[in-house]
Design an enzyme around this catalytic site. Structure first.
Site, PDB file in Angstrom:
ATOM      1  N   PRO A 228       0.757  -1.286   0.054  1.00  0.00           N
ATOM      2  CA  PRO A 228      -0.111   0.014  -0.159  1.00  0.00           C
ATOM      3  C   PRO A 228       0.804   1.316  -0.049  1.00  0.00           C
ATOM      4  O   PRO A 228       1.721   1.452   0.900  1.00  0.00           O
ATOM      5  CB  PRO A 228      -0.787  -0.284   1.546  1.00  0.00           C
ATOM      6  CG  PRO A 228      -0.095  -1.086   2.178  1.00  0.00           C
ATOM      7  CD  PRO A 228       0.835  -1.954   1.302  1.00  0.00           C
ATOM      8  N   LEU A 229       0.792   2.209  -0.879  1.00  0.00           N
ATOM      9  CA  LEU A 229       1.350   3.309  -0.925  1.00  0.00           C
ATOM     10  C   LEU A 229       0.200   4.770  -0.844  1.00  0.00           C
ATOM     11  O   LEU A 229      -0.392   4.707  -2.057  1.00  0.00           O
ATOM     12  CB  LEU A 229       2.462   3.474  -2.144  1.00  0.00           C
ATOM     13  CG  LEU A 229       3.560   2.584  -2.269  1.00  0.00           C
ATOM     14  CD1 LEU A 229       4.066   2.588  -3.543  1.00  0.00           C
ATOM     15  CD2 LEU A 229       4.518   2.902  -0.931  1.00  0.00           C
TER      16      LEU A 229
ATOM     17  N   CYS B 238       2.544   2.991   9.981  1.00  0.00           N
ATOM     18  CA  CYS B 238       2.709   4.649   9.409  1.00  0.00           C
ATOM     19  C   CYS B 238       3.389   5.538  10.290  1.00  0.00           C
ATOM     20  O   CYS B 238       2.915   5.631  11.623  1.00  0.00           O
ATOM     21  CB  CYS B 238       1.145   5.106   9.082  1.00  0.00           C
ATOM     22  SG  CYS B 238       1.466   6.948   8.357  1.00  0.00           S
TER      23      CYS B 238
HETATM   24  C1  LIG Z   1       4.839   7.600  -0.556  1.00  0.00           C
HETATM   25  C2  LIG Z   1       4.366   6.490   0.320  1.00  0.00           C
HETATM   26  C3  LIG Z   1       3.398   6.159   0.806  1.00  0.00           C
HETATM   27  C4  LIG Z   1       2.970   4.952   1.756  1.00  0.00           C
HETATM   28  N1  LIG Z   1       1.941   4.657   2.079  1.00  0.00           N
HETATM   29  C5  LIG Z   1       1.469   3.740   2.997  1.00  0.00           C
HETATM   30  C6  LIG Z   1       0.332   3.152   3.123  1.00  0.00           C
HETATM   31  O1  LIG Z   1      -0.609   3.746   2.833  1.00  0.00           O
HETATM   32  N2  LIG Z   1       0.219   2.154   3.827  1.00  0.00           N
HETATM   33  C7  LIG Z   1       1.260   1.301   4.480  1.00  0.00           C
HETATM   34  O2  LIG Z   1       1.071   0.535   5.165  1.00  0.00           O
HETATM   35  N3  LIG Z   1       2.584   1.793   4.256  1.00  0.00           N
HETATM   36  C8  LIG Z   1       2.654   2.858   3.488  1.00  0.00           C
HETATM   37  N4  LIG Z   1       4.009   3.201   2.968  1.00  0.00           N
HETATM   38  C9  LIG Z   1       5.214   2.296   3.447  1.00  0.00           C
HETATM   39  C10 LIG Z   1       5.374   1.303   2.468  1.00  0.00           C
HETATM   40  O3  LIG Z   1       4.300   0.391   2.196  1.00  0.00           O
HETATM   41  C11 LIG Z   1       6.720   0.513   2.791  1.00  0.00           C
HETATM   42  O4  LIG Z   1       6.448  -0.173   4.203  1.00  0.00           O
HETATM   43  C12 LIG Z   1       8.056   1.320   2.875  1.00  0.00           C
HETATM   44  O5  LIG Z   1       8.101   2.143   1.807  1.00  0.00           O
HETATM   45  C13 LIG Z   1       9.231   0.475   3.167  1.00  0.00           C
HETATM   46  O6  LIG Z   1       9.535  -0.169   1.804  1.00  0.00           O
HETATM   47  P1  LIG Z   1      10.568   0.423   0.820  1.00  0.00           P
HETATM   48  O7  LIG Z   1      11.795   0.577   1.746  1.00  0.00           O
HETATM   49  O8  LIG Z   1      10.854  -0.734  -0.297  1.00  0.00           O
HETATM   50  O9  LIG Z   1      10.101   1.652   0.054  1.00  0.00           O
HETATM   51  C14 LIG Z   1       4.193   4.393   2.240  1.00  0.00           C
HETATM   52  C15 LIG Z   1       5.493   4.845   1.847  1.00  0.00           C
HETATM   53  C16 LIG Z   1       5.679   5.829   1.096  1.00  0.00           C
HETATM   54  C17 LIG Z   1       7.049   6.147   0.429  1.00  0.00           C
END
Ligand SMILES: Cc1cc2nc3c(=O)[nH]c(=O)nc-3n(C[C@H](O)[C@H](O)[C@H](O)COP(=O)(O)O)c2cc1C
Length: 343
Positions: free
Chosen positions: A33-34, A117
């Protein structure tokens, strides 16, 4: 690690389905989720290359649904879109339970609860990663949703509040005992935010104490990093996040490698810019002006790692219409096509 050990073939588990409670998923690579990113439009692009992967909506605040007459666009799910999970956050079990029922009506195959979050606005109200400091509330949330949802309930969280307060081993056990069917673990603390390296060694420790599937998250940006993470953590799968920004091919590339041992060629600049154009058009059609505004950040993410990327990014960050963006992208694509060496 040698290249020879970077193959999934010695680990047959990785080519097998992922069992999330009663739901079976034919892929061990998940799209995270992002917020502001994983809307219907983005998920359609990712799913084209990873049709069997579990995907997540942006996080939805359960209490915000209380006085709405219509289900908000953020919870839109394509009728054919499976497997899909709507992610919810809140600190009140009653709100979360009601929101979960709406999510299931929307077609959500599982309900994911956000307990990771780090944003102040969310943690101040008792949601997201602040639940790591209130495990009894977190447990009550899981129990409340399990009781009403009728689909598996999963949790996505972090290692703890800070490096001095890594509480995940106990927390993860409590989530399992409360009825969570899977845990996704972002290998950073709340204090780390999105900086520093993900500490995969903690994911291994959690995997060793849980019976439910554990999905590793954090710094999965390529086939190599996915394999290294699976090897170091023993996790049941990996979840891709920032690596998919401007590159919706990533989940499919990793999934393909885990299933076949065969590496897909990385998407070329022309493929990426074509995809950017499609993304822009679809966002404009789906969200109107808001979509065009949102598309600026997506378009800039597509522009990396090729000659002229900086200049293109600059132009795209100011577009006012779908036509503006398409014209700029068409020009860039034509330049690549007239110069096969760069394609
Ligand atoms: C722009 C952005 C939005 C995110 N939104 C969510 C979200 O809505 N829900 C969630 O559980 N994590 C959210 N995250 C966290 C990511 O899902 C993930 O856990 C985190 O980026 C770590 O993984 P990575 O190092 O591969 O980016 C968000 C991260 C980013 C950068």
């Amino acid at each position: 690690m040698t290249n020879a050990s970077l193959t999934p073939l010695g680990q047959p588990k990785l080519a097998q389905p992922l069992q999330i409670g009663t739901v079976q998923v034919q892929s061990r690579v998940l799209q995270s989720p992002l917020s502001g990113v994983t809307d219907l439009v983005f998920r359609r692009l990712v799913r084209r290359y990873a049709p069997q992967s579990m995907m997540y909506t942006e996080m939805v605040q359960a209490s915000s649904l209380q006085h709405l007459r219509e289900v908000p666009q953020i919870m839109d799910v394509d009728p054919e879109e499976h497997p899909i999970s709507i992610q919810l956050f809140d600190s009140r079990p009653d709100f979360l339970g009601e929101a979960a029922q709406i999510a299931v009506d929307q077609g959500s195959d599982t309900i994911d609860i956000n307990m990771g979050c780090p944003v102040n606005k969310i943690t101040r109200k008792g949601g997201g990663s602040s639940l790591l400091r209130q495990p009894e509330v977190a447990e009550a949330l899981v129990r409340a949703v399990v009781q009403v949802a009728g689909v598996p309930v999963t949790v996505k969280t972090r290692l703890g509040w800070s490096d001095g307060e890594i509480t995940i081993l106990e927390f993860a056990r409590r989530m399992q005992d409360a009825g969570a069917a899977m845990l996704t673990l972002h290998g950073r603390t709340r204090q780390q935010g999105y900086t520093g390296e993900a500490q995969w060694q903690w994911i291994r420790r959690v995997k060793e104490v849980l019976e439910i599937p554990v999905i590793a998250n954090g710094d999965i940006v390529s086939v190599e990093s996915a394999l290294r993470c699976l090897d170091e953590t023993g996790a049941d799968g990996v979840m891709c996040s920032r690596g998919t920004l401007g590159y919706p091919f990533l989940v499919g590339e990793i999934d393909h490698f885990l299933k076949t041992g065969e590496r897909l060629p990385p998407a070329s600049p022309v493929q990426r810019l074509d995809c950017a154009k499609e993304h822009l058009r679809a966002l404009g059609a789906y969200k109107g002006d808001r979509g065009i505004y949102q598309s600026r950040k997506h378009l800039s993410w597509y522009c990396k790692g090729f000659p002229g990327a900086n200049q293109l990014r600059d132009q795209l960050s100011r577009i006012e219409s779908v036509e503006d963006g398409c014209e700029i992208l068409d020009r860039a694509i034509a330049q690549f096509e007239s110069n096969p060496a760069k394609r």
